[in-house]
Design a protein around this motif. Structure first.
Motif, short mmCIF file in Angstrom:
data_model
loop_
_atom_site.label_atom_id
_atom_site.label_comp_id
_atom_site.label_asym_id
_atom_site.label_seq_id
_atom_site.Cartn_x
_atom_site.Cartn_y
_atom_site.Cartn_z
N ASP C 159 0.44 -0.98 -0.01
CA ASP C 159 0.30 -0.12 -0.20
C ASP C 159 1.24 1.48 0.48
O ASP C 159 0.21 2.56 -0.31
N VAL C 196 -2.52 3.01 -5.22
CA VAL C 196 -3.93 2.20 -4.29
C VAL C 196 -4.66 3.44 -4.04
O VAL C 196 -4.53 4.39 -3.50
N LYS C 200 -10.50 3.98 -0.47
CA LYS C 200 -10.72 2.73 0.31
C LYS C 200 -9.84 2.00 1.39
O LYS C 200 -7.92 2.22 0.95
N ARG C 202 -9.25 -1.78 3.72
CA ARG C 202 -9.14 -2.98 3.75
C ARG C 202 -9.22 -3.83 5.31
O ARG C 202 -9.19 -2.83 6.08
N LEU C 204 -7.97 -6.45 6.57
CA LEU C 204 -6.61 -6.92 7.03
C LEU C 204 -6.78 -8.44 7.55
O LEU C 204 -5.86 -9.66 7.39
#
Ligand SMILES: Cc1ncc(C[n+]2csc(CCOP(=O)(O)OP(=O)(O)O)c2C)c(N)n1
Ligand SMILES: Cc1ncc(C[n+]2csc(CCOP(=O)(O)OP(=O)(O)O)c2C)c(N)n1
Ligand SMILES: [Mg+2]
Ligand SMILES: [Mg+2]
Lengths: 349, 315, 349, 315
Positions: C159, C196, C200, C202, C204
């Motif tokens: 990222d 990236v 947005k 994520r 994990l």
């Protein structure tokens, strides 16, 4: 302390002037400085002619050097003086962040109490009549975020005088937030010296249906909203936190545990703002309270009146939101009655 | 009036700084000093010369590279070492470390790790002295890089406008970390700029301890006659890495002969030359003893306990 | 876009270097500047020798003038360049607040889109080994608060590369937050150019019992906490928001509607912080979610290890809090296992 | 190479500025201009003289006192007036107002209401010109007070270090709001300071339009031969209040004879003297017509609609 004293009907600006005047009288270590403090207008009259009363070294104008002058005030405070640094707009504090956050907020800690920084940073929030993107910001959340700084934003003349006295006497850096649209509001103010303490809020109007918390000028908006809300039978409780750091969380928790509803009206952007802090505390510490926030639109402040008017929360938008939260008709639109201090303002600055 | 330069005391302070810094180098690998250190080795003559010219009433503002300034002021060595160790008997009970030393007893103010941020405070303190009609002058140590921050010039402007009793001691070691001054400003302009801001300035290249003592004494005399700010630019050499205890010779960021030259001309040698062997012996013993005591004091001290975390956020 | 690409195992610092290197290669308007960017260490290697590859005018060292150099970058951006301004510590951004908040965030709005400011401000958050009060601050909430600025804080090497590329290509001012304790973390990173996206987040690690949201380094802490929590049968969902402004509120709302519990682990002070924003959004938009926050202690960061260790949230303190929220035994104390990157760090800076 | 000073055009621009400002004064009481205005009356000669020396490719950075700079650059007058009215056909669709004019067609950059904050941007733009090997010079207008901000000196240092094609035009009207320069700095130091920062500087006291044209042309020639920054300090007089349309004579903050003197020496009179009555007549008609059109354009424009509030926060 100020139980039996004579009170005068004066406005917010005069109350601030009186606090400065009286504290300078009893403590020769107090001095006032900033752009234009000794000019003929004396920052909305709040510092007018203080240099004539107490001398040029105790109230003086400065070069345009906000960063340096913040550090100079901190240095004077380290030497035992009690500086009051006056800013015509809070936006200018963005030039002072390094000194305030990296130095003033840290010196006591990194010297384990050997030194402290009793400085007061007075900053006026601008609003209305085309102040635009750079003369209208209200950045209380920046200073609330930082341990080591206190923040206070009085709304009434009474609290303005008492809070400034408390700020001057406090041994920590204090950001004292004023608002241009409050300077002419009148109220009864004791002639004596008294302190409005940090960490204590005030219920300005009791109510059972919903808790509305404002900050600085939006407390005024909220009070007006509560009048409109009476028309639809909503009885709002209006809280003025006064002190933003430390905050009187207890007062707000108690109120919402009674009303079950919390609307925070921010005088500023809401993301990571004052309103998010209040709601977060309630979300963590109280059960089943429905929460909402409104504040500045998530844009820079536009200059043109047609957009500036909708950039800010208003008594109407507050009332509509509160009424909705109380299950009222979402189509209800109370009469537009623009605030007199805003419509009557004609500049030039 | 100016007193004679005290060669013996100068040697003692110089040696105490040098040995103390070298002690840090020795101990650093043990990781008992868990924080960045910005050593003063090579720059001692300035701190010692300036400090010998001062009175107790004078105030010192320094920076993260402050060990020499602190020791030359005869501030508490035990507490300094306890602070380096992060112990509760340190100058800030461990909360400050090497970059934030302070000793109010010696009017040595808390130092800052943000370049140039203590400069306006020094000016503000000088303003307060004048405001309170108090004796004393303010000494403000800073580096060459510090003069590139706008706040530095805002501070000088205010100091000259209000004719404040302050002396700026610019320790120009020619580098900001690994960046030579020529990459940051054009033609070595510090004193010319300071003069244009109304601060009378003087430059001394690789001066001796006595040179710095003399020029400081001179400025102090002038200030006692007429309050106004001065700046002394002291061109010097940092022998070690910017931070830490190495010499960064592997980085090839500078011509190492600059350092060889400085080592050859180390004023410690000259100071020693002028003393009898007995005196030298006596002083060396004293320095070793004081340093040993200080390290032992640090070793023997405790770390602050968890409860202290929240102390002194507010006063 | 980067579906079938070769990946390399590199660390966070190398990923950032790669993003700079590759973007500079394809866009000659991109340049890098800041204190020490072209020195032998090249800011943790992230800008090492770029000046040798692309020339002294595209990667250069500067005077100590953070305020001015921010404005200079803004001016260059107005002229169509894409500056990347690198800061060794985020604390130094306090010298840049006027340019970032009063100018960079406003210029597009006050020119109604005539101009925009595509500048990237890279700032490394310091931590551990005696960084102290002035080299350890993580001020994401300041920039999240201000409309007109984007904020991104990647945690993984993948990222880091993609987010920096997206930031360089973005037409707005972007504050790109790095963390000193992440530079050496390794991960698989595509060799190609990829973005990236902003806005947005994520997941994990998936889980059903509680949602834990970290930011920057505390995402790492939270992942480790989730390992500890397995020991007491708590299955935590770990969210890395990556983009702080705009925030992927949807992702978090969906997660908490599943878990019913939200713990936000701030990499910073919590008052008016990132954590208060996340909790406030959930409090307003989701029902019956129990919320908690932890973050830096409400003090300046102490230098001594004995206090520095307890100043920060740790996998242990996170796990204990999460376990409590899940009704677990409040006496449970998982094994202390200090993070290797912290214990192994030996300075000198 | 330098062209002859165009007296006729100078007169036209000067008059257009003057009449436009006076129009604002006339209309202000109607409250149709709902925002602060910082009038340029008395300072027109600088803007006109500088602008006549420029090419289309040159870039202008100004400030909140920017009407004269904008009009002298022949930027769009209709849009300026619509902006003053807060209308959607304004230079910023009403979102900027008087303090934030811009006209990209004329390379007139958005102005700032925070003193000195556009200075580094002007330098950054000049850096970009050099970076892109593009023609053009940056003009950076600012006041005397702006030179007291640290960022001003950081900017000059960078401009000289990188030898950038920029001319700083310091409009020294001696006041920051109601505060005289002598209360802010010692002995009138601007050009001495700028020189010490590596920026070649020249001072012109109460110059004529042609004086400013000549000195600007000279600097531009020099820059075309060798890229480096210049500063021109233009000592001038603000006839009106700092902000708003009054003259603040009731405040007694200054000796009003300063203004009487300036009015007597108004360069508009000298420019007019050198023109035939026909030309003067023609120009006056043209100015009145353009101004009338601009005001009508503003009147006839709509306010932006609510939806626009959220436009252009991000790009
Ligand atoms: C405002 C700020 N910018 C950058 C840094 C990082 N930094 C620490 S010391 C230093 C070099 C300063 O050079 P100089 O002023 O010459 O002092 P010296 O270290 O050479 O004694 C820098 C860039 C900082 N601490 N503060
Ligand atoms: C950083 C900052 N400080 C203070 C102000 C308030 N202010 C607006 S204009 C002005 C005077 C500036 O004087 P000068 O630079 O000489 O320009 P002039 O107005 O005389 O043209 C001041 C103090 C501001 N806008 N920005
Ligand atoms: Mg140096
Ligand atoms: Mg002026």
């Amino acid at each position: 302390m100020n139980s039996i004293v004579d009170k005068k009907l004066i406005n917010y600006g005069e109350a601030i002037y009186e606090a400065c005047y009286q504290e300078m009288e009893i403590d020769k270590n107090v001095f006032v400085y900033g752009l234009g403090v000794d000019d003929p207008k004396g920052h909305y009259g709040t510092s007018k002619d203080l240099h004539k009363v107490y001398g040029k070294n105790r109230s003086f104008d400065v070069p345009l050097s906000e960063d340096g002058l913040t550090g100079i005030g901190i240095g004077a405070a380290l030497a035992g003086l009690r500086p009051i640094y006056v800013h015509q707009r809070m936006d200018f504090l963005l030039l002072c962040m390094n000194q305030l956050v990296n130095m003033a907020a840290k010196i006591r800690y990194i010297s384990s109490g050997e030194h402290s920084v009793p400085i007061v940073i007075r900053a006026a929030v601008g609003r209305s009549w085309g102040q635009g993107a750079q003369h209208s910001q209200s950045l209380q959340s920046f200073f609330m975020h930082v341990p080591g700084i206190k923040v206070i934003a009085p709304t009434t003349p009474h609290d303005a005088k008492g809070a400034l006295i408390a700020s001057i006497r406090d041994n920590n850096p204090v950001v004292f937030i004023e608002h241009r649209m409050l300077y002419n509001n009148a109220g009864y103010v004791p002639s004596s010296l008294y302190e409005v303490p940090f960490g204590k809020g005030r219920i300005l109007k009791e109510g059972n249906d919903i808790t509305i918390v404002g900050v600085s000028y939006t407390v005024e908006d909220s009070l007006r909203a509560s009048e409109l809300l009476k028309g639809v039978g909503v009885n709002a409780e209006i809280i003025d936190p006064i002190s933003l750091s430390p905050i009187d969380y207890e007062l707000i928790r108690k109120s919402v545990s009674k009303t079950g509803k919390l609307l925070v009206v921010d005088n500023g952007w809401t993301t990571c703002g004052f309103s998010s802090e209040i709601i977060t505390d309630v979300a963590i510490n109280c059960n089943n309270v429905s929460c909402e926030r409104i504040g500045f639109s998530e844009t820079p402040c536009p200059t043109t009146p047609s957009l500036e008017n909708i950039f800010y929360p208003t008594p109407q938008s507050i009332a509509v939101k509160a009424n909705e939260m109380c299950g009222g008709d979402s189509k209800w639109s109370p009469p537009e009655q623009p605030a007199k201090e805003i419509t009557s303002f004609k500049g030039p600055f | 009036m100016k007193n004679k330069f005290n060669n013996e005391k100068a040697y003692y302070l110089y040696l105490l700084i040098r040995k103390s810094e070298e002690k840090i180098i020795d101990l650093y690998s043990t990781d008992k000093i868990k924080s960045p250190v910005h050593l003063s080795i090579g720059q001692e003559a300035i701190a010692v010369g300036v400090s010998l010219a001062l009175k107790d009433e004078d105030i010192i503002f320094s920076n993260y590279r402050g060990h020499a300034h602190y020791i030359a002021r005869e501030a508490n060595l035990d507490k300094m070492w306890a602070e380096l160790y992060g112990k509760s008997r340190g100058t800030a009970r461990g909360k400050g470390g090497s970059m934030h030393l302070n000793d109010w007893g010696k009017k040595f103010m808390p130092t800052s790790a943000i370049v140039s941020t203590a400069i306006p405070q020094a000016v503000g303190y000088a303003f307060a002295l004048k405001y309170k009609k108090q004796n004393g002058i303010v000494i403000c140590y800073h580096g060459d890089g510090a003069t590139e921050e706008g706040v530095f010039w805002e501070s000088l402007n205010f100091a000259s406008l209000h004719e404040l009793p302050i002396i700026f001691i610019c320790e120009n070691n020619k580098y900001a970390i690994y960046t030579h001054q020529d990459k940051r400003v054009k033609n070595d302009p510090i004193i010319e700029r300071a003069n244009s801001f109304g601060v009378k300035s003087k430059k001394i290249k690789f001066g001796s301890t006595e040179d710095y003592y003399n020029v400081t004494s001179e400025c102090i005399n002038n200030i006692n006659n007429k309050s106004e700010p001065y700046l002394i630019e002291c061109v010097t050499t940092r022998w070690k890495d910017h931070v830490g205890t190495g010499d960064a010779s592997d980085l090839n960021y500078r011509d190492m002969r600059e350092i060889d030259f400085a080592i050859e001309h180390d004023d410690l040698i000259n100071l020693e030359k002028q003393l009898s062997s007995d005196v030298i012996k006596k002083i060396k013993l004293q320095v070793d003893r004081e340093l040993e005591n200080a390290v032992n004091f640090a070793e023997a001290s405790n770390f602050p306990n968890k409860e202290e975390l929240y102390d002194n956020v507010y006063g």
